[in-house]
Design an enzyme around this catalytic site. Structure first.
Site, PDB file in Angstrom:
ATOM      1  N   GLU A  88       0.818  -1.214   0.000  1.00  0.00           N
ATOM      2  CA  GLU A  88       0.000   0.000   0.000  1.00  0.00           C
ATOM      3  C   GLU A  88       0.853   1.266   0.000  1.00  0.00           C
ATOM      4  O   GLU A  88       0.485   2.284  -0.582  1.00  0.00           O
ATOM      5  CB  GLU A  88      -0.946   0.024   1.202  1.00  0.00           C
ATOM      6  N   PHE A  92     -12.028  -6.293  13.584  1.00  0.00           N
ATOM      7  CA  PHE A  92     -10.935  -6.835  12.789  1.00  0.00           C
ATOM      8  C   PHE A  92     -10.514  -5.809  11.735  1.00  0.00           C
ATOM      9  O   PHE A  92     -11.342  -5.277  11.015  1.00  0.00           O
ATOM     10  CB  PHE A  92     -11.361  -8.147  12.117  1.00  0.00           C
ATOM     11  N   GLN A  93      -9.243  -5.537  11.645  1.00  0.00           N
ATOM     12  CA  GLN A  93      -8.663  -4.553  10.723  1.00  0.00           C
ATOM     13  C   GLN A  93      -9.275  -3.162  10.911  1.00  0.00           C
ATOM     14  O   GLN A  93      -9.447  -2.413   9.959  1.00  0.00           O
ATOM     15  CB  GLN A  93      -8.764  -5.019   9.266  1.00  0.00           C
ATOM     16  N   LYS A 112     -17.471  -0.051   5.276  1.00  0.00           N
ATOM     17  CA  LYS A 112     -17.880  -1.057   4.294  1.00  0.00           C
ATOM     18  C   LYS A 112     -19.384  -1.057   4.055  1.00  0.00           C
ATOM     19  O   LYS A 112     -19.833  -1.258   2.930  1.00  0.00           O
ATOM     20  CB  LYS A 112     -17.415  -2.439   4.758  1.00  0.00           C
ATOM     21  N   MET A 132      24.550   8.521   3.373  1.00  0.00           N
ATOM     22  CA  MET A 132      24.467   9.855   3.962  1.00  0.00           C
ATOM     23  C   MET A 132      24.699   9.784   5.474  1.00  0.00           C
ATOM     24  O   MET A 132      25.363  10.652   6.051  1.00  0.00           O
ATOM     25  CB  MET A 132      23.117  10.502   3.647  1.00  0.00           C
TER      26      MET A 132
END
Lengths: 156, 564
Positions: free
Chosen positions: B50, B112-113, B162, B474
């Protein structure tokens, strides 16, 4: 730069998250909040927040700009000529001198507002500086609990 | 028309003219993906992470100038996207990111999630929404695109539960937005613009200080014209590379921590800074009290909060760079005498001759700067260059001959390692006819290396040039200079087989140790039409110079390139 106290009013859309956006801005950018009050503005879909903060002039300017940048912010007012008021509730044991307490509160636009079996609750509403003095003055009556409302302000 | 919330999202994306969407499906966003499956109006590119989806949308937006769109699921899908949001936010990139959320009835139950997406992203989005009611969804989608692209652009998150994507309701996509609390000021205050013009006419040593805002407002042409008619010298920030064009004699170079000597001295000695879309970042200013110490400051910015945030400003102008500069030109054109700044330009020219931007090339080992120059010679204006973060990024910014805006794409503000490759994928999608080259390091590239698969699957021939010094370069450089060479966790000697890694994912790989090998590999990669890794073994201990140590004054630069 010198640190100054400022009272800032923010008029925002009264919608979900808006208080979190404002308080999150202060937390995230390390600005100080001394008091913050918020309530809906009657007959609108807006809320009025009054924020008391401290910072140098550059910080104060950033605070007003960053507040204005929030999408739901309609107006930001950095007060100069204003009426400023704060309320405080103080709980005292019933054994204290109630007439003294009543007189003290009256000097600060207040009085005893509730009497219980073991305690009384007194109220005062005045300028923040005077509220501070009032709280100092209540010390001799052994206050059990003190709740301040935070400042509300209106530009004159 | 009655349609589902998921269909509304599709319709809004189409109505906004979006043709490419980057994303990754998951439980809470499945209704939307089901509708993506059923349509042919836009293409969905499946990244393999993602974070990469958001960076790809970001690279697409920077290369094209359009709003980038990414889609992710709830919980971990969203948290993976956060780095992408923060990267875009810091560099003012217009994005709309749509995230799935658990159903409204589960919000607040640790479902959940479930994660508080709007809470987490509040500080790294321009604005965000959690949709509570399907009746609000069309308006929110319209506002999201408008807010993302207007004013100071930025990412907007729309978090959609959802059950709302599954619900059916009336849909009319609004023609306009009605946002009484959000009114960006584009025009600039006429009086202030006039005063600024007078200041320019009076100045003896004016300096154009150009930032990423010039690119964002598509103001390159007018800014070049302002420089041209006035013959004022210009310096660019990291985000403005390409604005003046590498061959422009008025361009001194990049200023700041790794800016060239003439640019930093110009800023230290100027009597009038004309800041266009720059924000006085600490990597640009060095020690603030010494920054442009002798100068008045004109600051043009679309974001009022940028003005006088760090530096006192004498001529604040809130507005769009393009509009304001056009007005400035109007005031100056008839009156300005370009020969007025001749002496000033001469001084700066001598500074540049005294300490030009350079490096010691070698025949024994490849110098990273040589690689950048070589790419510039080979593809120059034809390429879009992205980069990750670190030494390679600074060398690219210093040595690549950028000659147009949107040619140089990097995470300047947030400094996100792992940005370059997915951003290059997005840029390649936006510019299918251009070579897209990600200049990266052996540290950064591994932070989104899975995108080899995305690029291979979609036949996106992104070339990753890995300037491989077997160090987190760096940080190693800072350890050399400031930590007595204690190389804590920066030795990356243990490495994958880069060639095989690229090949395993369907790409091409080249291991390069000589200049001739590099030329051959680059030619093959440019011809090959495949996602490519060119693993270039470069001088391990090369440093990025000049360097202004953090917190030091701009005029105190470490200049010497010692033989390593």
């Amino acid at each position: 730069m010198e640190t100054v106290r400022r009272v800032i009013s923010v008029v925002v859309l009264n919608e979900a998250q808006v208080l979190a956006r404002v308080s999150g801005l202060f937390a995230g950018r390390g600005y100080n909040i001394e008091t913050l009050t918020v309530a809906p503005i009657p007959e609108t879909d807006l809320s009025h927040m009054t924020i008391v903060t401290r910072g140098n002039q550059r910080v104060i300017e950033q605070i007003t700009k960053q507040l204005h940048k929030l999408i739901p912010t309609l107006k930001v007012i950095e007060h100069s000529e204003m009426v400023e008021k704060e309320m405080v509730l103080v709980k005292f044991p019933i054994e204290e001198k109630l007439s003294d307490i009543q007189t003290l509160c009256a000097a600060y636009n207040g009085g005893i507002v509730n009497v219980g079996e073991n305690m009384v609750i007194a109220m005062a509403a005045d300028e923040p500086m005077r509220i501070k003095h009032f709280i100092t003055a209540t010390k001799r009556y052994n206050p059990i609990e003190i709740v301040r409302s935070g400042v509300v302000a209106m530009e004159r | 028309m009655k349609i589902s919330g998921a269909q509304m999202i599709i319709e809004a994306i189409i109505a906004e003219g979006v043709t490419k969407v980057f994303g990754y499906p998951g439980g809470a966003i499945m209704n939307v993906y089901d509708e993506i499956y059923k349509q042919n109006d836009f293409e969905h590119i499946l990244t393999r992470h993602e974070q990469a989806a958001v960076h790809a949308a970001d690279g697409y937006a920077r290369a094209s100038g359009d709003v980038g769109v990414a889609m992710v699921t709830s919980g971990p899908g969203f948290t993976n996207a956060v780095t992408g949001l923060a990267t875009a936010y810091t560099d003012s990139v217009p994005l709309v990111v749509i995230s799935g959320q658990v159903p409204l009835s589960l919000i607040g139950t640790d479902g959940f999630q479930e994660v508080d997406a709007v809470g987490i992203s509040r500080a790294c989005t321009k604005h965000n929404y959690l949709v509570h009611d399907i009746a609000d969804l069309p308006r929110i989608l319209k506002e999201a695109f408008y807010i993302a692209r207007s004013g100071r652009p930025g990412p907007v998150l729309v978090d959609v539960p959802k059950d709302i994507t599954g619900e059916i309701a009336e849909f009319v996509y609004p023609a306009d937005v009605h946002l009484p609390t959000y009114k960006p000021n584009y025009k600039g205050n006429e009086r202030q613009i006039k005063k600024a013009a007078e200041a320019i006419l009076k100045a003896k040593k004016p300096l154009l200080y150009l930032g990423g805002g010039v690119v964002l407002s598509n103001a390159t042409e007018v800014v070049r014209r302002l420089a041209e008619i006035s013959q004022m010298p210009a310096v660019e920030t990291l985000m403005a590379r390409g604005v003046m064009g590498a061959d422009n004699p008025l361009l001194l170079g990049m200023l700041g921590m790794h800016g060239n000597y003439a640019s930093n001295m110009a800023m230290s000695e100027t009597d009038l800074v004309i800041s266009l879309g720059a924000r006085f970042d600490d990597r640009v200013t060095g020690k603030l009290s010494e920054f442009a110490k002798y100068a008045d400051v004109i600051h043009v910015d679309i974001d009022p909060a940028n003005i006088a945030k760090l530096v006192d400003v004498d001529y604040p102008i809130v507005g769009d760079i393009k509009i304001v500069v056009e007005k400035l030109i109007g005031h100056l054109e008839a009156r300005i005498k370009p020969e007025r700044y001749h002496v000033w330009r001469d001084i700066l020219k001598r500074y540049d001759e005294l300490h030009p931007l350079t490096y010691h090339d070698s025949d024994e080992v490849i110098k990273p700067q040589w690689v950048i120059e070589r790419i510039g010679e080979k593809v120059g204006a034809d390429a879009v260059i992205t980069s990750d973060v670190g030494q390679h990024q600074m060398w690219a910014a210093q040595f690549y001959p950028f000659d147009r805006p949107r040619q140089w794409i990097n995470s300047g503000g947030l400094g996100t390692m792992g940005y370059g490759f997915p951003a290059a994928i997005g840029a390649q999608v936006a510019c299918p006819d251009k070579h897209v080259i990600n200049i990266t390091g052996d540290g950064s590239i591994l932070m989104n290396v899975q995108e080899l698969v995305t690029a291979a699957e979609n036949k996106l021939p992104v070339i990753n040039v890995i300037l491989n010094n077997h160090f987190l370069g760096m940080v190693r450089q800072w350890q050399t200079f400031f930590y007595d060479k204690r190389y804590a966790e920066t030795d990356l000697s243990y490495q994958p087989n880069w060639k095989l890694l690229a090949e395993a994912c369907g790409g091409a790989g080249y291991d390069v140790t000589t200049k001739a090998e590099f030329d051959a590999a680059l030619d093959a990669a440019l011809e090959g039409g495949k996602v490519t890794f060119i693993n270039v073994a470069v001088d391990r201990l090369e440093n990025v110079l000049p360097m202004v140590p953090a917190g030091g004054a701009l005029y105190n630069m470490l200049l010497e390139h010692k033989e390593s």
